[in-house]
Scaffold this motif. Sequence first.
Motif, PDB file in Angstrom:
ATOM      1  N   GLU A   1       0.809  -1.214   0.000  1.00 46.53           N
ATOM      2  CA  GLU A   1       0.000   0.000   0.000  1.00 46.53           C
ATOM      3  C   GLU A   1       0.851   1.278   0.000  1.00 46.53           C
ATOM      4  O   GLU A   1       0.650   2.190   0.799  1.00 46.53           O
ATOM      5  N   GLY A   2       1.853   1.306  -0.880  1.00 41.46           N
ATOM      6  CA  GLY A   2       2.664   2.502  -1.065  1.00 41.46           C
ATOM      7  C   GLY A   2       3.787   2.694  -0.063  1.00 41.46           C
ATOM      8  O   GLY A   2       4.538   3.663  -0.160  1.00 41.46           O
ATOM      9  N   ARG A   3       3.936   1.800   0.908  1.00 38.41           N
ATOM     10  CA  ARG A   3       5.005   1.930   1.891  1.00 38.41           C
ATOM     11  C   ARG A   3       6.044   0.831   1.661  1.00 38.41           C
ATOM     12  O   ARG A   3       5.689  -0.326   1.458  1.00 38.41           O
ATOM     13  N   ASN A   4       7.324   1.204   1.711  1.00 37.29           N
ATOM     14  CA  ASN A   4       8.406   0.237   1.567  1.00 37.29           C
ATOM     15  C   ASN A   4       8.929  -0.153   2.939  1.00 37.29           C
ATOM     16  O   ASN A   4       9.008   0.684   3.847  1.00 37.29           O
TER      17      ASN A   4
ATOM     18  N   ASP B   1      -1.291  -7.689   5.574  1.00 34.01           N
ATOM     19  CA  ASP B   1      -1.880  -7.407   4.267  1.00 34.01           C
ATOM     20  C   ASP B   1      -3.403  -7.479   4.342  1.00 34.01           C
ATOM     21  O   ASP B   1      -3.984  -7.673   5.415  1.00 34.01           O
ATOM     22  N   ASN B   2      -4.075  -7.357   3.209  1.00 33.15           N
ATOM     23  CA  ASN B   2      -5.541  -7.333   3.177  1.00 33.15           C
ATOM     24  C   ASN B   2      -6.180  -8.707   3.343  1.00 33.15           C
ATOM     25  O   ASN B   2      -7.400  -8.809   3.397  1.00 33.15           O
ATOM     26  N   ALA B   3      -5.388  -9.759   3.410  1.00 30.46           N
ATOM     27  CA  ALA B   3      -5.916 -11.115   3.582  1.00 30.46           C
ATOM     28  C   ALA B   3      -5.588 -11.656   4.969  1.00 30.46           C
ATOM     29  O   ALA B   3      -5.581 -12.863   5.182  1.00 30.46           O
ATOM     30  N   CYS B   4      -5.300 -10.768   5.916  1.00 29.90           N
ATOM     31  CA  CYS B   4      -4.964 -11.146   7.296  1.00 29.90           C
ATOM     32  C   CYS B   4      -3.717 -12.019   7.359  1.00 29.90           C
ATOM     33  O   CYS B   4      -3.602 -12.927   8.179  1.00 29.90           O
ATOM     34  N   MET B   5      -2.788 -11.753   6.473  1.00 29.53           N
ATOM     35  CA  MET B   5      -1.483 -12.428   6.489  1.00 29.53           C
ATOM     36  C   MET B   5      -0.473 -11.428   7.042  1.00 29.53           C
ATOM     37  O   MET B   5      -0.458 -10.264   6.625  1.00 29.53           O
ATOM     38  N   GLN B   6       0.355 -11.883   7.988  1.00 30.05           N
ATOM     39  CA  GLN B   6       1.425 -11.026   8.480  1.00 30.05           C
ATOM     40  C   GLN B   6       2.661 -11.333   7.653  1.00 30.05           C
ATOM     41  O   GLN B   6       3.105 -12.474   7.577  1.00 30.05           O
ATOM     42  N   CYS B   7       3.184 -10.310   7.025  1.00 29.31           N
ATOM     43  CA  CYS B   7       4.322 -10.473   6.124  1.00 29.31           C
ATOM     44  C   CYS B   7       5.572  -9.867   6.736  1.00 29.31           C
ATOM     45  O   CYS B   7       5.503  -8.879   7.474  1.00 29.31           O
ATOM     46  N   THR B   8       6.708 -10.467   6.415  1.00 33.25           N
ATOM     47  CA  THR B   8       8.002 -10.001   6.911  1.00 33.25           C
ATOM     48  C   THR B   8       8.924  -9.789   5.720  1.00 33.25           C
ATOM     49  O   THR B   8       9.039 -10.657   4.851  1.00 33.25           O
ATOM     50  N   CYS B   9       9.597  -8.643   5.703  1.00 34.63           N
ATOM     51  CA  CYS B   9      10.547  -8.342   4.647  1.00 34.63           C
ATOM     52  C   CYS B   9      11.829  -9.128   4.892  1.00 34.63           C
ATOM     53  O   CYS B   9      12.425  -9.045   5.964  1.00 34.63           O
TER      54      CYS B   9
END
Length: 128
Positions: free
Chosen positions: A44-47, A56-64
Motif C-alpha cells: 500500500e505505497g510503503r516500503n 496485508d488485506n488477507a490477514c497475512m502477516q508479512c516479513t521483509c
Amino acid sequence: MGSNGANLIAFAALTAVMMMWAAGGSQAAPMECHFDSRAQCGFEGRNYSMGETWMDNACMQCTCLHPMGVGCCETVHRPVDFPAGCEVRVEVVTCKVSLVQAADPRLPCIPGENHLLDPSHGALKLGE
C-alpha cells in the motif's frame, strides 16, 4: 556475502516466521506460511526494510526478507468442522473469524441448531 550465505539467512528468517505462527495450536486448520522470492518489500505505497513486518488485506502477516523476498503467515485460525449450511467469514479490517449461515451471511451459524444440522454430522442413535 555469497549467495549461499544470503540463502541461509533468508531460510533462517522464514523458518523463524513460520515457527512463530505455528506455536499457537488449536482445533482449527493449521496456519500456513508462504515465501515469495520475487516479492518486493512494499505494501500500500510503503516500503519496508529487512525484518520489518506488516499485515496485508488477507490477514497475512508479512516479513521483509530483503533482498531474498517476502515471507507471509496466516494470522487467523479457520474452523474446519462445521455444518454444511455454514461458511467461514473473515473480517478484513479486524481479522475476526465468524461462522455464518450460507443462505444469509448476516445471520450467525450456531452448529447444533435443528435447522442447521448436517445429515453427515447426525447424532448416533443406538438401540432404536
